[in-house]
Design a protein around this motif. Structure first.
Motif, short mmCIF file in Angstrom:
data_model
loop_
_atom_site.label_atom_id
_atom_site.label_comp_id
_atom_site.label_asym_id
_atom_site.label_seq_id
_atom_site.Cartn_x
_atom_site.Cartn_y
_atom_site.Cartn_z
N LEU A 76 7.75 14.18 2.06
CA LEU A 76 6.73 14.38 1.03
C LEU A 76 7.29 14.19 -0.37
O LEU A 76 6.56 13.84 -1.30
CB LEU A 76 6.17 15.80 1.18
CG LEU A 76 4.79 16.12 0.64
CD1 LEU A 76 3.73 15.23 1.27
CD2 LEU A 76 4.47 17.59 0.92
N ALA A 77 8.60 14.39 -0.54
CA ALA A 77 9.23 14.26 -1.86
C ALA A 77 9.79 12.87 -2.10
O ALA A 77 10.34 12.60 -3.18
CB ALA A 77 10.34 15.29 -2.00
N ASP A 78 9.66 11.97 -1.14
CA ASP A 78 10.24 10.63 -1.22
C ASP A 78 9.33 9.71 -2.04
O ASP A 78 8.11 9.69 -1.83
CB ASP A 78 10.40 10.07 0.20
CG ASP A 78 11.32 8.87 0.27
OD1 ASP A 78 11.14 7.93 -0.54
OD2 ASP A 78 12.21 8.84 1.13
N PRO A 79 9.87 8.94 -2.99
CA PRO A 79 9.02 8.01 -3.76
C PRO A 79 8.37 6.94 -2.90
O PRO A 79 7.40 6.31 -3.32
CB PRO A 79 10.00 7.39 -4.77
CG PRO A 79 11.37 7.67 -4.25
CD PRO A 79 11.27 8.94 -3.47
N ARG A 80 8.87 6.73 -1.68
CA ARG A 80 8.26 5.74 -0.78
C ARG A 80 7.03 6.29 -0.05
O ARG A 80 6.34 5.53 0.64
CB ARG A 80 9.29 5.27 0.25
CG ARG A 80 10.51 4.58 -0.31
CD ARG A 80 11.54 4.34 0.79
NE ARG A 80 12.01 5.58 1.38
CZ ARG A 80 12.78 5.66 2.47
NH1 ARG A 80 13.15 4.56 3.10
NH2 ARG A 80 13.17 6.83 2.95
N TYR A 81 6.78 7.58 -0.18
CA TYR A 81 5.64 8.20 0.51
C TYR A 81 4.34 7.55 0.03
O TYR A 81 4.12 7.38 -1.16
CB TYR A 81 5.61 9.69 0.22
CG TYR A 81 4.77 10.51 1.18
CD1 TYR A 81 5.36 11.13 2.27
CD2 TYR A 81 3.40 10.65 0.99
CE1 TYR A 81 4.60 11.89 3.15
CE2 TYR A 81 2.63 11.40 1.87
CZ TYR A 81 3.25 12.02 2.95
OH TYR A 81 2.49 12.75 3.83
N PRO A 82 3.46 7.12 0.95
CA PRO A 82 2.24 6.41 0.54
C PRO A 82 1.33 7.27 -0.33
O PRO A 82 0.99 8.41 0.04
CB PRO A 82 1.55 6.06 1.87
CG PRO A 82 2.41 6.55 2.96
CD PRO A 82 3.60 7.24 2.40
N VAL A 83 0.95 6.74 -1.47
CA VAL A 83 0.14 7.49 -2.44
C VAL A 83 -1.20 7.88 -1.84
O VAL A 83 -1.69 9.00 -2.05
CB VAL A 83 -0.06 6.65 -3.72
CG1 VAL A 83 -1.01 7.36 -4.68
CG2 VAL A 83 1.28 6.40 -4.40
N SER A 84 -1.82 6.98 -1.08
CA SER A 84 -3.14 7.27 -0.51
C SER A 84 -3.08 8.48 0.42
O SER A 84 -4.02 9.28 0.48
CB SER A 84 -3.68 6.06 0.25
OG SER A 84 -2.79 5.68 1.30
N LEU A 85 -1.99 8.64 1.12
CA LEU A 85 -1.82 9.78 2.04
C LEU A 85 -1.47 11.04 1.26
O LEU A 85 -1.92 12.14 1.60
CB LEU A 85 -0.73 9.45 3.06
CG LEU A 85 -0.58 10.38 4.26
CD1 LEU A 85 -1.89 10.52 5.02
CD2 LEU A 85 0.52 9.87 5.18
#
Length: 364
Positions: free
Chosen positions: A85-94
């Motif tokens: 959840l803290a990763d910049p790769r985490y999808p914004v829409s999710l």
């Protein structure tokens, strides 16, 4: 991530009583998981219960094994990733949904999660031949137009949607309800490999998680959350596909539904969605126009179909029909009718249903 980071996230996930909601409260109050354990139990009790505060004091027994399993899995293939959840790769829409998973396991192209135009395609595990054809052809057309097709790798509509997207040369994401070291259903093992090679397999579940019935409705929120909208191809009134559609609507995403025969149980869920405000679609172009995209010019698929010399396809219509009714409509004798039905079935123009029924598989 380094081992200590894995340990902190996995410890949070494995602590008894800590669900996603409690975990997010702890993260909001104390920062990253590693920072949670820098605070005292009395501090934890300000955001959770005394029982959970006590549980947080001890390492879960399964933690060491989970860390070793994850490290081995990641080391086996450079296309395996863990995104928190803290990763910049985490999808914004999710991330913008009400219940984002704390951690995602990804096998394949992790950049595919951030594709700007994604559409979920979901439906029955036991579709009619027409429903399976619709799923495959809609997904192919959508993929050819640049959309990433998201589905759940299940039998039926999900598998047809992934296959159609691959045929269209596009991206497809499969959100599964097991750990990524398990393929379920096993019948889709080859399909899963194809998806991982050109798209991605995604799971919030820890490695070693078997196919538990309760996990599949939970994974539907990820399918809906990753996508701009959800297309329901076929669904019974009580089905996981309607859960996905409901979650999409609650998140303000578009919901599309394909109408079907009034006699088919698999169509009733779509008809219910349409009555509730879902957008009725008859072609992939309807979706593309709604999303302000355009469909590339394609070959006329119908031109390649066998000619209907005896009018049998026209006599069938698009609803399931039995042999006796077909004989009454066409006047063909039993031997000639069965021979023609077999020919059309081998050509992919009709499908055989339970109960001795047949159904035409029309083109999108």
């Amino acid at each position: 991530m380094e081992r200590d980071e894995w340990a902190a996230w996995l410890r949070l996930l494995l602590t008894p009583g800590v669900g996603r909601d409690t975990a997010r409260r702890l993260l909001a109050a104390f920062g990253l998981p590693a920072d949670i354990w820098k605070h005292s139990p009395s501090a934890w009790e300000t955001v959770t219960s005394p029982r959970i505060a006590r549980a947080l004091q001890s390492e879960p027994p399964a933690l060491a094994d989970a860390i070793d399993r994850l490290r081995a899995w990641l080391n086996e293939d450079s296309d395996r990733h863990v995104i928190t959840l803290a990763d910049p790769r985490y999808p914004v829409s999710l991330l913008q949904t009400a219940d984002p998973p704390l951690l995602l396991h990804v096998q394949g192209r992790q950049d595919a999660l951030s594709h700007p135009q994604k559409l979920a395609v979901v439906g029955s595990r036991n579709p009619t031949p027409q429903g399976e054809t619709n799923a495959r052809q809609f997904a192919r057309s959508l993929a050819e137009s640049g959309l990433c097709v998201v589905s759940g790798l299940a039998l039926g509509v999900d598998g047809a949607a992934h296959t159609g997207a691959l045929e269209g040369g596009g991206l497809t994401l499969a959100v599964v309800g097991t750990g990524l070291d398990t393929v379920y259903p096993q019948r889709h093992a080859a399909l899963a490999r194809r998806i991982a090679a050109s798209g991605a397999l995604i799971s919030e579940y820890l490695l070693g998680t078997p196919p538990l019935a309760a996990n599949f409705p939970q994974r539907n929120r990820i399918i809906a959350g990753l996508s701009q909208g959800t297309l329901v191809v076929e669904a019974a009134v009580r089905s996981g596909s309607l859960i996905t559609a409901r979650l999409a609507a609650e998140q303000g995403r578009d919901v599309f539904a394909i109408p079907g025969s009034i006699h088919a149980p698999q169509s009733r869920g779509c008809h219910a969605l349409i009555r509730q405000g879902a957008k009725l679609v008859e072609s992939a172009q309807d979706i593309l126009e709604d999303l302000h995209l355009s469909e590339p010019s394609q070959q006329n698929h119908e031109a390649a179909l066998p000619t209907d010399e005896d009018g049998l396809l026209r006599a069938m219509g698009f609803d399931p029909i039995g042999l006796d009714a077909l004989q009454a409509r066409t006047g063909l004798d039993t031997a000639a009718l069965q021979a023609r039905l077999l020919e059309l079935e081998l050509d992919g123009q009709i499908g055989r249903l339970q109960g001795g029924l047949f159904q035409r598989t029309g083109q999108v």
